[in-house]
Design a protein around this motif. Structure first.
Motif, PDB file in Angstrom:
ATOM      1  N   GLN A  14      -3.161  -0.423  -0.636  1.00 35.17           N
ATOM      2  CA  GLN A  14      -2.372   0.740  -1.768  1.00 35.17           C
ATOM      3  C   GLN A  14      -2.482   1.802  -1.389  1.00 35.17           C
ATOM      4  O   GLN A  14      -1.312   2.133  -1.736  1.00 35.17           O
ATOM      5  CB  GLN A  14      -3.717   0.575  -2.695  1.00 35.17           C
ATOM      6  CG  GLN A  14      -3.100  -1.574  -3.466  1.00 35.17           C
ATOM      7  CD  GLN A  14      -3.282  -1.852  -4.737  1.00 35.17           C
ATOM      8  OE1 GLN A  14      -3.791  -0.884  -5.590  1.00 35.17           O
ATOM      9  NE2 GLN A  14      -4.473  -3.158  -4.697  1.00 35.17           N
ATOM     10  N   ALA A  15      -3.305   2.395  -0.908  1.00 40.19           N
ATOM     11  CA  ALA A  15      -3.037   3.799  -0.220  1.00 40.19           C
ATOM     12  C   ALA A  15      -1.258   4.253   0.259  1.00 40.19           C
ATOM     13  O   ALA A  15      -1.720   5.759   0.249  1.00 40.19           O
ATOM     14  CB  ALA A  15      -4.507   4.631   0.015  1.00 40.19           C
ATOM     15  N   LEU A  16      -1.780   2.971   1.520  1.00 36.86           N
ATOM     16  CA  LEU A  16      -0.399   3.973   2.070  1.00 36.86           C
ATOM     17  C   LEU A  16       0.698   3.523   2.190  1.00 36.86           C
ATOM     18  O   LEU A  16       1.995   3.565   2.355  1.00 36.86           O
ATOM     19  CB  LEU A  16      -0.711   2.549   3.861  1.00 36.86           C
ATOM     20  CG  LEU A  16      -1.608   2.420   4.120  1.00 36.86           C
ATOM     21  CD1 LEU A  16      -2.418   1.332   5.511  1.00 36.86           C
ATOM     22  CD2 LEU A  16      -1.906   3.825   5.563  1.00 36.86           C
ATOM     23  N   LEU A  17       0.859   2.731   0.440  1.00 36.31           N
ATOM     24  CA  LEU A  17       2.046   2.750  -0.043  1.00 36.31           C
ATOM     25  C   LEU A  17       2.282   4.103  -0.672  1.00 36.31           C
ATOM     26  O   LEU A  17       3.670   4.543  -0.965  1.00 36.31           O
ATOM     27  CB  LEU A  17       2.173   1.806  -1.375  1.00 36.31           C
ATOM     28  CG  LEU A  17       1.644   0.242  -1.088  1.00 36.31           C
ATOM     29  CD1 LEU A  17       1.783  -0.383  -2.465  1.00 36.31           C
ATOM     30  CD2 LEU A  17       2.945  -0.742   0.039  1.00 36.31           C
ATOM     31  N   THR A  18       1.930   4.900  -1.064  1.00 40.32           N
ATOM     32  CA  THR A  18       1.835   6.218  -1.580  1.00 40.32           C
ATOM     33  C   THR A  18       1.909   6.762  -0.175  1.00 40.32           C
ATOM     34  O   THR A  18       2.631   8.268  -0.616  1.00 40.32           O
ATOM     35  CB  THR A  18       1.509   6.649  -2.402  1.00 40.32           C
ATOM     36  OG1 THR A  18      -0.205   7.453  -1.657  1.00 40.32           O
ATOM     37  CG2 THR A  18       0.914   5.956  -3.342  1.00 40.32           C
ATOM     38  N   GLU A  19       1.990   6.523   0.679  1.00 39.41           N
ATOM     39  CA  GLU A  19       2.990   7.774   2.345  1.00 39.41           C
ATOM     40  C   GLU A  19       4.341   7.211   2.124  1.00 39.41           C
ATOM     41  O   GLU A  19       4.322   6.781   2.129  1.00 39.41           O
ATOM     42  CB  GLU A  19       1.866   7.275   3.134  1.00 39.41           C
ATOM     43  CG  GLU A  19       0.143   7.935   3.103  1.00 39.41           C
ATOM     44  CD  GLU A  19      -0.242   7.513   4.163  1.00 39.41           C
ATOM     45  OE1 GLU A  19       0.092   7.194   5.451  1.00 39.41           O
ATOM     46  OE2 GLU A  19      -2.162   7.543   4.337  1.00 39.41           O
ATOM     47  N   PRO A  20       4.459   8.509   3.108  1.00 37.03           N
ATOM     48  CA  PRO A  20       6.465   8.060   3.297  1.00 37.03           C
ATOM     49  C   PRO A  20       5.799   7.602   4.464  1.00 37.03           C
ATOM     50  O   PRO A  20       5.358   7.175   5.391  1.00 37.03           O
ATOM     51  CB  PRO A  20       6.793   9.853   4.221  1.00 37.03           C
ATOM     52  CG  PRO A  20       4.960  11.188   3.686  1.00 37.03           C
ATOM     53  CD  PRO A  20       4.002  10.071   3.318  1.00 37.03           C
ATOM     54  N   ALA A  21       6.879   6.815   5.048  1.00 39.30           N
ATOM     55  CA  ALA A  21       7.859   5.242   5.236  1.00 39.30           C
ATOM     56  C   ALA A  21       8.450   6.200   6.252  1.00 39.30           C
ATOM     57  O   ALA A  21       8.810   6.879   6.482  1.00 39.30           O
ATOM     58  CB  ALA A  21       8.599   4.989   4.861  1.00 39.30           C
ATOM     59  N   LYS A  22       7.806   5.632   7.307  1.00 38.19           N
ATOM     60  CA  LYS A  22       8.172   6.209   9.196  1.00 38.19           C
ATOM     61  C   LYS A  22       9.742   5.744   9.071  1.00 38.19           C
ATOM     62  O   LYS A  22       9.933   3.975   9.375  1.00 38.19           O
ATOM     63  CB  LYS A  22       7.433   6.035  10.665  1.00 38.19           C
ATOM     64  CG  LYS A  22       8.340   5.957  11.587  1.00 38.19           C
ATOM     65  CD  LYS A  22       7.338   5.513  12.611  1.00 38.19           C
ATOM     66  CE  LYS A  22       7.839   6.574  14.299  1.00 38.19           C
ATOM     67  NZ  LYS A  22       6.579   6.064  15.225  1.00 38.19           N
TER      68      LYS A  22
END
Length: 438
Positions: free
Chosen positions: A421-429
């Motif tokens: 879930q935390a990855l969903l808040t990171e900038p998408a490549k």
């Protein structure tokens, strides 16, 4: 290093083949029956029996006929299952034609913007070629369908039924693609000639009106309001007048599509990363296409959890691999052609994606799974090819096929562990337009 084939080299090949004791028999078998039929595993039926320990109740399957609208069908299937359960209407169907209409308008608008933005790049630039390759195509992503629902809502199939052109899209697609290509070339020339924004917007507005007219002729004009009428499974009649498509979705489905995540297994690229595909977004300012790329074990686990919670699942796959369409079997060892001809043609999932062998060619709906000691062995699949295929349109898929040919599942984010879930808040490549996930 490869060299020219000499007569002696060819003679050696013939001699080696002649020494194969089963060669003549296999030649007769394969030439008469074909590679697939000759290598078909008849025992697949025993391992693909249609009993599932976890199964979400569903009704009659839909039929996309001769169109590439599976991505819309699968999303609408997951929504109609919720409506059917809540309001006790077993075979309720939503209009795929309604979403298809608006996708054509939105996608044409996005095409014009993308052409403008790339107008100073050469016509043979890879991205420009991608944009012009088939601008009127049918295919799409889950996020594209979800964005259409968020903006335009949904309507029952009876309100905007199928037409000849929605069931058979090739002629419409050819006409639309040709028009968009011509429009695109004109826009490119105007940009190169220094046209200002007002001139470009005026021309695009005129072009888009023509696309709208074409879509109305082909599919009919979508309703702005309708009378909701249905009879539930207890034979009770319901009628609500003057419902808008947006209000129908909001009031009757209680589904926040932003809470759902496309969980992907694409091992040709780094895992545990959020990716985007902006060149394929169909709505300017609308929902963006993103993928959370994870290990196949994580993807399998979240899919099982959502089915156990009683909710069906949109999933993207490569359906034509190891498929028995009539029987409705999806099994990684259904056709043993490599063993039949004595070659090793195995490619890993990553290698298939890297070489173009693998692709996300179809979307279907997971409606059940069979768990043995908490481990999935096979899955129940709702397809959109009508009732003449499989068991009244339902397919059964082995876990091996799931591992090899399933690339995406759409699940509620609550089923993801906190670290994902935390990855969903990171900038998408950003992925290029031609990435295999497109």
């Amino acid at each position: 290093m490869a060299i020219a084939l000499t007569q002696s080299a060819l003679a050696a090949m013939r001699a080696k083949q002649a020494a194969d004791p089963v060669g003549p028999v296999l030649t007769r078998t394969v030439t008469k029956n074909g590679l697939k039929a000759a290598s078909y595993d008849q025992t697949a039926a025993s391992r693909l029996d249609r009993t599932f320990s976890v199964e979400v109740p569903t009704g009659k399957v839909s039929n996309q006929k001769h169109s590439g609208r599976c991505w819309e069908f699968s999303l609408l299937n997951t929504l109609r299952h919720k409506f059917a359960a809540k309001y006790h209407v077993k075979d309720f169907e939503l209009s795929e034609s309604y979403l298809f209409f608006w996708d054509k308008i939105e996608r044409a608008n996005s095409f014009y913007r993308n052409v403008e933005q790339t107008a100073r790049q050469p016509i043979n630039d890879r991205l420009v070629q991608f944009l012009f390759d088939n601008p009127g195509e049918d295919g799409g992503q889950w996020a594209m369908a979800a964005g259409l629902v968020q903006k335009y809502g949904v309507v029952p199939a009876s309100v905007m039924p199928e037409t000849y052109n929605s069931n058979n899209t090739s002629d419409f697609q050819a006409v639309l693609s040709r028009k968009l290509r011509k429009d695109g070339l004109k826009l490119r020339q105007l940009v190169m000639n220094g046209a200002d924004e007002a001139e470009l917007q005026s021309l695009e507005k005129s072009m888009l009106q023509e696309v709208y007219r074409l879509a109305v002729y082909a599919f009919g004009e979508p309703p702005t309001k309708f009378d909701l009428e249905y009879r539930d499974d207890d034979k009770n009649y319901h009628r609500v007048p003057d419902v808008t498509p947006q209000a129908f979705f909001k009031d009757y489905f209680a589904t926040d599509l932003d809470d759902y995540v496309v969980v992907t297994n694409s091992p040709d690229k780094p895992l545990n990363q959020l990716y985007s595909l902006p060149d394929e977004d169909n709505i300017i300012g609308g929902k963006q296409i993103t993928f959370l790329n994870v290990d196949m074990g994580v993807l399998t686990d979240v899919a099982v959890q959502q089915l156990q919670a009683g909710e069906t699942i949109w999933f993207g796959n490569d359906v034509l691999r190891q498929l028995d369409r009539k029987a409705g079997y999806l099994d990684a060892h259904l056709y043993e052609t490599a063993k039949l001809i004595g070659v090793n043609d195995h490619l890993t999932k990553a290698q298939r994606l890297q070489t173009g062998e693998g692709e996300v060619s179809h979307a279907m709906t997971l409606t059940g799974v069979d768990l043995v000691d908490d481990t999935p062995t096979k899955w129940k699949v709702e397809n959109s090819w009508g009732t003449a295929n499989g068991d009244q349109g339902y397919f059964v898929m082995s876990q091996d096929w799931f591992n090899d040919y399933v690339y995406e599942v759409v699940v509620h984010k609550r089923f993801l562990a906190p670290e994902f879930q935390a990855l969903l808040t990171e900038p998408a490549k950003r992925l290029p337009a031609w990435d295999p996930l497109h």
